[in-house]
Write a protein that holds these residues in place. Sequence first.
Motif, PDB file in Angstrom:
ATOM      1  N   THR A  97     -58.786 -25.049 -26.482  1.00 39.91           N
ATOM      2  CA  THR A  97     -58.925 -25.944 -27.095  1.00 39.91           C
ATOM      3  C   THR A  97     -59.720 -25.043 -28.663  1.00 39.91           C
ATOM      4  N   ILE A  98     -59.812 -26.044 -29.634  1.00 36.22           N
ATOM      5  CA  ILE A  98     -60.734 -25.430 -30.947  1.00 36.22           C
ATOM      6  C   ILE A  98     -62.452 -24.847 -30.253  1.00 36.22           C
ATOM      7  N   GLN A  99     -63.023 -24.959 -29.138  1.00 31.39           N
ATOM      8  CA  GLN A  99     -63.686 -24.309 -29.415  1.00 31.39           C
ATOM      9  C   GLN A  99     -63.576 -22.579 -28.436  1.00 31.39           C
ATOM     10  N   ASP A 100     -62.048 -22.599 -27.753  1.00 30.18           N
ATOM     11  CA  ASP A 100     -61.241 -20.897 -27.558  1.00 30.18           C
ATOM     12  C   ASP A 100     -61.900 -20.789 -29.584  1.00 30.18           C
ATOM     13  N   TYR A 101     -60.917 -20.908 -29.777  1.00 25.78           N
ATOM     14  CA  TYR A 101     -60.629 -20.933 -31.549  1.00 25.78           C
ATOM     15  C   TYR A 101     -61.603 -20.091 -31.897  1.00 25.78           C
TER      16      TYR A 101
END
Length: 90
Positions: free
Chosen positions: A3-7
């Motif tokens: 997810t964007i938050q993972d990145y």
Amino acid sequence: MFTIQDYKKIIEQHWSKNLSGDNLFRPFQDLFSIDVGLGRFNSKSEKIKWISQFNKYRNLWAHAATKGKSLNREEVCFLKKIYDYFKLNS
């Protein structure tokens, strides 16, 4: 699947590291520090604050519960700054 938050978490954890061990690659701090006008721009968290904002707009646009809602002019300008920064139109 990331997810964007993972990145964002990966970028935060490896902010100033040279992951390649050579000078061919730039650290994340050089690549992802984007001043999109969200206030102060000194710390790591301030320099990647745009990622959370980007994720917020993405969620607003992409999720079924918010279908029918649209982004306003300011939000679109914000996204265009990111688009232009990464030269996604090249």
